[in-house]
Every structure is written in structure tokens, then in C-alpha cells.
Design a protein around this motif. Structure first.
Motif, mmCIF file in Angstrom:
data_model
loop_
_atom_site.group_PDB
_atom_site.id
_atom_site.type_symbol
_atom_site.label_atom_id
_atom_site.label_comp_id
_atom_site.label_asym_id
_atom_site.label_seq_id
_atom_site.Cartn_x
_atom_site.Cartn_y
_atom_site.Cartn_z
ATOM 1 N N ILE A 82 23.645 -50.303 4.926
ATOM 2 C CA ILE A 82 23.159 -49.668 6.148
ATOM 3 C C ILE A 82 24.109 -49.985 7.303
ATOM 4 C CG2 ILE A 82 21.270 -49.582 7.831
ATOM 5 C CD1 ILE A 82 19.368 -50.347 5.581
ATOM 6 N N THR A 83 24.397 -48.982 8.094
ATOM 7 C CA THR A 83 25.254 -49.177 9.262
ATOM 8 C C THR A 83 24.474 -48.876 10.534
ATOM 9 O OG1 THR A 83 26.069 -46.895 9.131
ATOM 10 C CG2 THR A 83 27.349 -48.606 7.991
ATOM 11 N N LEU A 84 24.841 -49.556 11.586
ATOM 12 C CA LEU A 84 24.204 -49.356 12.875
ATOM 13 C C LEU A 84 25.046 -48.428 13.748
ATOM 14 C CD1 LEU A 84 23.013 -52.963 13.817
ATOM 15 C CD2 LEU A 84 21.613 -51.061 12.992
ATOM 16 N N PRO A 85 24.423 -47.734 14.673
ATOM 17 C CA PRO A 85 25.182 -46.893 15.612
ATOM 18 C C PRO A 85 26.161 -47.744 16.418
ATOM 19 C CG PRO A 85 22.834 -46.406 15.722
ATOM 20 C CD PRO A 85 22.966 -47.635 14.884
ATOM 21 N N ASP A 86 27.242 -47.133 16.815
ATOM 22 C CA ASP A 86 28.262 -47.858 17.576
ATOM 23 C C ASP A 86 27.703 -48.454 18.865
ATOM 24 O OD1 ASP A 86 30.133 -47.298 15.660
ATOM 25 O OD2 ASP A 86 30.993 -45.579 16.714
ATOM 26 N N ALA A 87 26.754 -47.770 19.462
ATOM 27 C CA ALA A 87 26.185 -48.267 20.714
ATOM 28 C C ALA A 87 25.515 -49.630 20.509
ATOM 29 C CB ALA A 87 25.179 -47.265 21.277
ATOM 30 N N LEU A 88 24.800 -49.777 19.387
ATOM 31 C CA LEU A 88 24.148 -51.053 19.103
ATOM 32 C C LEU A 88 25.163 -52.139 18.752
ATOM 33 C CD1 LEU A 88 20.953 -50.060 17.053
ATOM 34 C CD2 LEU A 88 21.080 -50.979 19.372
ATOM 35 N N LEU A 89 26.162 -51.783 17.941
ATOM 36 C CA LEU A 89 27.183 -52.759 17.574
ATOM 37 C C LEU A 89 27.949 -53.235 18.802
ATOM 38 C CD1 LEU A 89 28.621 -51.254 14.255
ATOM 39 C CD2 LEU A 89 27.137 -53.242 14.530
ATOM 40 N N ASN A 90 28.245 -52.309 19.700
ATOM 41 C CA ASN A 90 28.936 -52.700 20.934
ATOM 42 C C ASN A 90 28.069 -53.625 21.779
ATOM 43 O OD1 ASN A 90 31.227 -51.219 20.319
ATOM 44 N ND2 ASN A 90 30.513 -49.382 21.389
ATOM 45 N N THR A 91 26.777 -53.358 21.775
ATOM 46 C CA THR A 91 25.858 -54.234 22.518
ATOM 47 C C THR A 91 25.885 -55.648 21.957
ATOM 48 O OG1 THR A 91 24.391 -52.370 23.011
ATOM 49 C CG2 THR A 91 23.464 -54.597 23.207
ATOM 50 N N PHE A 92 25.828 -55.757 20.626
ATOM 51 C CA PHE A 92 25.891 -57.073 19.991
ATOM 52 C C PHE A 92 27.213 -57.767 20.307
ATOM 53 C CE2 PHE A 92 22.748 -55.332 16.750
ATOM 54 C CZ PHE A 92 21.689 -56.056 17.267
ATOM 55 N N ASN A 93 28.288 -56.996 20.318
ATOM 56 C CA ASN A 93 29.595 -57.580 20.626
ATOM 57 C C ASN A 93 29.651 -58.107 22.056
ATOM 58 O OD1 ASN A 93 31.170 -57.359 18.221
ATOM 59 N ND2 ASN A 93 31.272 -55.150 18.515
ATOM 60 N N TYR A 94 29.133 -57.324 22.979
ATOM 61 C CA TYR A 94 29.145 -57.739 24.389
ATOM 62 C C TYR A 94 28.320 -59.010 24.589
ATOM 63 C CZ TYR A 94 31.202 -53.192 25.606
ATOM 64 O OH TYR A 94 32.025 -52.112 25.710
ATOM 65 N N VAL A 95 27.117 -59.011 24.029
ATOM 66 C CA VAL A 95 26.248 -60.177 24.185
ATOM 67 C C VAL A 95 26.843 -61.387 23.446
ATOM 68 C CG1 VAL A 95 23.949 -61.127 23.725
ATOM 69 C CG2 VAL A 95 24.199 -58.747 24.470
ATOM 70 N N GLY A 96 27.388 -61.155 22.269
ATOM 71 C CA GLY A 96 27.975 -62.245 21.499
ATOM 72 C C GLY A 96 29.186 -62.861 22.160
ATOM 73 N N SER A 97 29.874 -62.078 22.978
ATOM 74 C CA SER A 97 31.059 -62.615 23.656
ATOM 75 C C SER A 97 30.705 -63.677 24.691
ATOM 76 C CB SER A 97 31.830 -61.471 24.342
ATOM 77 O OG SER A 97 31.058 -60.889 25.379
ATOM 78 N N LEU A 98 29.415 -63.817 25.011
ATOM 79 C CA LEU A 98 28.981 -64.848 25.947
ATOM 80 C C LEU A 98 28.989 -66.240 25.325
ATOM 81 C CD1 LEU A 98 25.843 -63.055 27.483
ATOM 82 C CD2 LEU A 98 28.072 -63.337 28.581
ATOM 83 N N VAL A 99 29.017 -66.319 24.008
ATOM 84 C CA VAL A 99 28.832 -67.596 23.325
ATOM 85 C C VAL A 99 29.889 -68.617 23.713
ATOM 86 C CG1 VAL A 99 28.841 -68.753 21.087
ATOM 87 C CG2 VAL A 99 27.619 -66.603 21.362
ATOM 88 N N THR A 100 31.145 -68.253 23.585
ATOM 89 C CA THR A 100 32.211 -69.231 23.824
ATOM 90 C C THR A 100 32.206 -69.754 25.255
ATOM 91 O OG1 THR A 100 33.596 -68.295 22.075
ATOM 92 C CG2 THR A 100 34.696 -69.608 23.770
ATOM 93 N N PRO A 101 32.257 -68.906 26.284
ATOM 94 C CA PRO A 101 32.284 -69.464 27.644
ATOM 95 C C PRO A 101 31.022 -70.232 28.004
ATOM 96 C CG PRO A 101 32.019 -67.078 27.721
ATOM 97 C CD PRO A 101 32.358 -67.428 26.315
ATOM 98 N N LEU A 102 29.853 -69.731 27.608
ATOM 99 C CA LEU A 102 28.616 -70.424 27.947
ATOM 100 C C LEU A 102 28.517 -71.777 27.254
ATOM 101 C CD1 LEU A 102 25.826 -67.659 28.028
ATOM 102 C CD2 LEU A 102 26.915 -68.833 29.938
#
Length: 319
Positions: A189-209
Motif C-alpha cells: 500500500i502506498t500513501l498519497p504524496d501529500a501525506l508522505l510530505n507531511t510525515f517528512n516535514y514533521v519528522g525533520s523536527l526530530v534532529t534539531p529538537l
């Protein structure tokens, strides 16, 4: 060039930790902000990062082709837990710190430091080998590692209390995210690009935080109170010296039984095994009401010393 890349990969990490320290020291954030950051990382940002990374880089065919490497990595990580337990006994680590100590020896900062460093040293062609390591170590961190940290019976730095283990500690959001991502791989199963991009944006907070959290925790604990005591020295010695030696031995012996691996795969596993202690250890200790100051000391000390260790590893490997 690789020597310079390894140092350049560490400097930003230390600078962001310093930024977090200064933010807390200058009262740019409230005292409650640190705990809020911990919850955001554990429950939102890190699960998003894990899911997005697995869906983007992993596949069933890749996992099958890397079964030998995953097997050897798994054996190494399990041996690291045994090493941590024995090393804790030898160095007389107290019970209130024992769980964090063993988890620190057995789990590396794969997501925050290992990922960018691997790209800097080996490029995209080594990503499958990195993910083989990341996959097993992520499960290790949020199962055995989380269990050990949660079982540290410490409420303060000197007072021990009896606590009942919460089974929910075995299913933290990052691990749930990993299982869900694996289910997506199995079903195709694949997710729409909009959802994957959302996960990427939110996940990018991990390292700096996470790095800001370490710096803020360091300031709140008081940098003068965080010394290189015996337990801290034993922790980063086990992680930066003994654990990579165990990994090297397992890879060398394992190839005689499972067949040879490429030099790139071997080098990737060795470099990843030489990483400092996982940056989420203070967050896990905070969630478990453990010795956050001790966990922060180990993470910070191992991260600083990593700047000297990894260039030596790169030179030995001849990368």
C-alpha cells in the motif's frame, strides 16, 4: 576528505546542543518547555520520521538481499547488551543507573548522527546497508532499550523507589510507527504524496529538537554538576571502544559462515557501531522518571568524544 567529512558531521551536532544550552540559560524558554519538547519528539516527530524513512528507503526485496548483514547486526546488538551488563558489573554501576548504562552501550545515535554521517562518507549507494542496521537498532532501542531504562528505579539522583513496569513502555509510538511502516511494505500500500510530505516535514523536527533538548537539559542540570564520573566514563568507553570491537569480531567471523560481504557494507556497519550513545536516552529517562542528569552526561560526553573517535575509525578502514 573522509576525515574532514566526519568532523564536519559532528560540529553541527555540538553547536545545536550549545544553542539549546544558551536558550535555557538566557531564559528564552520556560522551564516546562523541555518536558513539552520531550513529548513532541516521542509522540509526534520521531514516529513520523521513522515511518517516512522506512517507506522511502526500504523494500521487501532489499530486506531479503540483506538478510546476512541483518543477521550479523542483530547478533552484534544482542552481544552489546551482554557486554553492557558485564561491563556494568565490572565497573560497579549502581542499580539506579544500570538500565540506562546497558541501553547506552547497546544503542547508537543512528538517526540523528548516523544518517547524515553515512551519506557524507559513503553516499546514497550505502543507504541499503545503513537501513539494515537502522531497522534492527530501531527495534532494539524501543523494546529492550526502553524496557531497561523504564526499569531504572530512580526518582531522584540518590533516592530509589519501587515501581511497577508498565507494559505500555514496550509499545512506544516510534516502535508502533516502525511496525505500521513494515505492514505497508508487506501489503504494498502506498500513501498519497501529500501525506508522505507531511510525515517528512514533521519528522525533520526530530534532529534539531532532540539536540536542543540535550542542551537545555544540560543547562538545567547544571554543567558544573555534570562531571566525568566513573559511571559516565564507563558508559562512553563501552559504547565508543568496546562495542565497535565486538561488531568487528562478529563481522569477521560471521563472513566465514554466511559468506563474504562487500567492503562498503562492512565499513558501513563498523562506522555505525562507532556512533555515540543514542540522543533519545535523556528523553527516555525523563519519561521514566529516571536519572536524566546521568543520561545527559553520557550522551553529551560520548558525542563530544565521537569527534575524535570516528576520524580514527575512518583512517583504520581506509575509507
Amino acid at each position: 576528505m573522509a576525515f574532514l567529512a566526519s568532523i564536519q558531521g559532528v560540529i553541527p551536532i555540538l553547536l545545536i546542543i550549545l544553542l539549546g544550552y544558551e536558550m535555557q540559560d538566557r531564559h528564552f524558554v520556560s522551564d516546562d518547555f523541555t518536558d513539552n519538547v520531550s513529548k513532541i519528539i516521542m509522540n509526534i516527530a520521531l514516529p513520523a520520521a521513522v515511518f517516512a524513512s522506512m517507506v522511502k528507503y526500504m523494500s521487501l526485496d532489499m530486506l531479503s538481499s540483506l538478510s546476512e548483514g541483518i543477521t550479523l547486526v542483530g547478533i552484534s546488538v544482542l552481544l552489546w547488551y551482554g557486554l553492557g551488563w558485564v561491563w556494568a558489573k565490572i565497573t560497579h554501576v549502581p542499580a539506579g543507573r544500570n538500565g540506562s548504562f546497558v541501553a547506552a552501550v547497546a544503542n547508537t545515535n543512528t538517526l540523528f548522527i548516523g544518517w547524515p554521517l553515512n551519506l557524507a562518507l559513503f553516499g546514497e549507494q550505502a543507504m541499503p546497508y545503513f537501513l539494515a542496521y537502522f531497522f534492527f537498532c530501531n527495534i532494539s532501542c524501543w523494546t529492550i532499550g526502553a524496557f531497561l531504562v523504564a526499569e531504572d528505579p530512580v526518582l531522584s539522583y540518590r533516592q530509589k523507589v519501587r515501581r511497577h513496569f508498565d507494559l505500555k513502555k514496550l509499545v512506544p509510538p516510534p516502535l508502533v510507527s516502525c511496525v505500521v511502516a513494515f505492514a505497508f511494505l508487506l501489503t504494498g500500500i502506498t500513501l498519497p504524496d501529500a501525506l508522505l510530505n507531511t510525515f517528512n516535514y514533521v519528522g525533520s523536527l526530530v534532529t534539531p529538537l532532540s539536540l536542543l533538548y540535550i542542551g537545555m537539559t544540560l543547562q538545567k542540570a547544571g554543567i558544573r554538576n555534570i562531571s566525568l564520573d566513573r559511571d559516565t566514563v564507563a558508559g562512553f568507553t563501552g559504547r565508543l571502544i568496546l562495542a565497535p570491537a565486538v561488531m568487528a569480531a562478529v563481522l569477521i567471523v560471521g563472513q566465514r559462515f554466511l559468506g563474504p560481504m562487500s567492503a562498503l557494507e562492512f565499513d558501513t556497519y563498523i562506522v555505525q557501531s562507532s556512533l555515540p550513545i543514542m540522543a533519545v536516552l535523556p528523553i527516555m529517562a525523563n519519561e521514566a522518571h529516571g536519572d536524566v542528569r546521568y543520561a545527559t552526561s553520557m550522551v553529551t560526553a560520548s558525542t563530544v568524544l565521537f569527534a575524535a573517535v570516528i576520524p580514527l575509525v575512518v583512517l583504520v578502514l581506509g575509507v
